[in-house]
Enzyme design. Structure first.
Site, PDB file in Angstrom:
ATOM      1  N   ARG A 176      11.721  -5.799   4.990  1.00 44.64           N
ATOM      2  CA  ARG A 176      11.567  -4.370   4.673  1.00 44.64           C
ATOM      3  C   ARG A 176      12.607  -3.506   5.368  1.00 44.64           C
ATOM      4  NH1 ARG A 176       5.834  -1.954   5.333  1.00 44.64           N
ATOM      5  NH2 ARG A 176       5.999  -3.017   7.331  1.00 44.64           N
TER       6      ARG A 176
ATOM      7  N   LYS B   9       0.837  -1.205   0.000  1.00 44.96           N
ATOM      8  CA  LYS B   9       0.000   0.000   0.000  1.00 44.96           C
ATOM      9  C   LYS B   9       0.872   1.256   0.000  1.00 44.96           C
ATOM     10  CE  LYS B   9      -1.918  -1.048   3.963  1.00 44.96           C
ATOM     11  NZ  LYS B   9      -1.268  -2.333   4.308  1.00 44.96           N
TER      12      LYS B   9
ATOM     13  N   ARG C  46      11.593  -1.415  10.922  1.00 43.25           N
ATOM     14  CA  ARG C  46      10.476  -1.060  11.806  1.00 43.25           C
ATOM     15  C   ARG C  46      10.373  -2.067  12.944  1.00 43.25           C
ATOM     16  NH1 ARG C  46       5.197   0.141   8.179  1.00 43.25           N
ATOM     17  NH2 ARG C  46       4.244  -1.114   9.818  1.00 43.25           N
TER      18      ARG C  46
ATOM     19  N   ARG D 290      -9.504   1.328   8.626  1.00 41.40           N
ATOM     20  CA  ARG D 290      -9.066  -0.018   8.924  1.00 41.40           C
ATOM     21  C   ARG D 290     -10.103  -0.784   9.731  1.00 41.40           C
ATOM     22  NH1 ARG D 290      -3.346   0.535   8.652  1.00 41.40           N
ATOM     23  NH2 ARG D 290      -2.159  -1.231   9.354  1.00 41.40           N
TER      24      ARG D 290
ATOM     25  N   ARG E 205      -0.528  -8.600  13.503  1.00 35.84           N
ATOM     26  CA  ARG E 205      -1.027  -7.595  12.549  1.00 35.84           C
ATOM     27  C   ARG E 205      -1.952  -8.244  11.521  1.00 35.84           C
ATOM     28  NH1 ARG E 205       4.560  -5.393  10.706  1.00 35.84           N
ATOM     29  NH2 ARG E 205       3.413  -4.301   9.092  1.00 35.84           N
TER      30      ARG E 205
END
Ligand code: AP5
Ligand code: MG
Length: 210
Positions: A124, A14, A157, A89, A168
Site C-alpha cells: 500500500r 474498507k 504507513r 472494532r 493487527r
C-alpha cells in the site's frame, strides 16, 4: 439516511471503498485510523498516546476512540448519514455507539483471505494530502509516488510491515471478528466478497446497502 459501518480485517479495502461510497453518496467517511494518524501528525497528547499502540499493531484503548467518534458524529455533515470505517472494532465500542443512541442502518463485512491481506497491506501507498490509497501492483498511481487526486507525495504507513500486520490481524481476529455475530443478531449484517477489481467490490457494496 444512510448510517453505515464498514467491518473487515486490515487491508480488506474498507478505506478504499468507503472513500468511493462517500463521494458517490455525498456522506462523510469517518475513519478512526485516519483521525488517529491526523492527531499524531498534529502532535497532540492523544496522538502521541495512540501512536504507541498503532505502531505495535495493537488497538488504541476504547475510551480514546469512542470519545473521538462520538464528537465527530455530532458534526453537521454527519446529520444526513455517515460511513464508519474501522469503528467499532470491539464489542464495548459497538455497545458505546448503542448507548449514545446512534442508530445504524447496515453493517457491511468485507471478506478477504488473510494470505491476500498481507500482500495488499505491504504494497500500500497512502497519500499524505487527501488520504487516498494506492497499491504498488493493484492500484498504482499514474506517476510513481504522486497522488493522482491531489498531487501530494505518497508514503508507506509505519504499520504496513509484515511483522506489524501479523499483530493487527491477531487483534482483528480476537477483538473485532466477534462483531459480525453482534450485528448479525441485530439483523444489520451484510457479508460481501472483497476480492476482485475495485469496481466489482464497489458494485457488491452498493447492492448490499440498497
Ligand atoms: P486503520 O487505519 O483502520 O487500519 P486497518 O483496520 O488495519 O485497516 P487498513 O487501513 O489497513 O485497511 P483497509 O481495510 O482500510 O484497506 P485499504 O482500503 O487501505 O487502523 C490503524 C490502527 O489505528 C489500528 O491498528 C489501531 O491501532 C488504531 N485504530 C483505528 N481504529 C481503531 C478503533 N476503532 N479502536 C482501536 N484502535 C483503532 O486497502 C488496502 C490496500 O489494498 C491498498 O493498497 C489498496 O489500494 C488495496 N486494495 C483495496 N481494494 C483492493 C482490491 N479490491 N483488490 C486489490 N487491492 C485492493
Ligand atoms: Mg483503512
Amino acid at each position: 439516511m444512510s448510517r453505515l459501518v464498514m467491518l473487515g480485517p486490515p487491508g480488506a479495502g474498507k478505506g478504499t471503498q468507503a472513500k468511493r461510497l462517500s463521494a458517490s453518496m455525498g456522506i462523510p467517511q469517518v475513519s478512526t485510523g485516519d483521525m488517529l494518524r491526523a492527531a499524531k501528525k498534529a502532535g497532540t497528547e492523544m496522538g502521541k498516546r495512540a501512536e504507541k499502540y498503532m505502531s505495535a499493531g495493537e488497538l488504541v484503548p476504547d475510551e480514546v476512540v469512542v470519545g473521538i467518534v462520538k464528537d465527530r458524529l455530532t458534526d453537521a455533515d454527519c446529520a444526513g448519514g455517515f460511513i464508519l470505517d474501522g469503528f467499532p472494532r470491539t464489542v464495548p465500542q459497538a455497545q458505546a455507539l448503542d448507548d449514545a443512541g446512534v442508530k445504524l442502518d447496515v453493517v457491511v463485512n468485507v471478506n478477504v483471505a488473510s494470505e491476500l491481506l498481507v500482500e495488499r497491506v505491504t504494497g500500500r501507498l497512502s497519500c499524505g494530502g487527501c488520504g487516498a490509497m494506492y497499491h504498488k501492483r493493484y492500484n498504482a498511481p499514474a506517476v510513481a509516488d504522486v497522488c493522482d487526486s491531489c498531487g501530494s507525495e505518497l508514503y508507506v504507513r509505519r504499520d504496513d510491515t509484515e511483522e506489524v500486520f501479523g499483530s493487527r490481524l491477531a487483534a482483528y481476529e480476537k477483538m473485532t471478528a466477534p462483531l459480525a455475530s453482534f450485528y448479525a443478531d441485530k439483523g444489520l449484517l451484510k457479508e460481501i466478497d472483497g476480492v476482485g477489481s475495485l469496481d466489482e467490490v464497489q458494485a457488491r457494496l452498493v447492492k448490499a446497502i440498497s
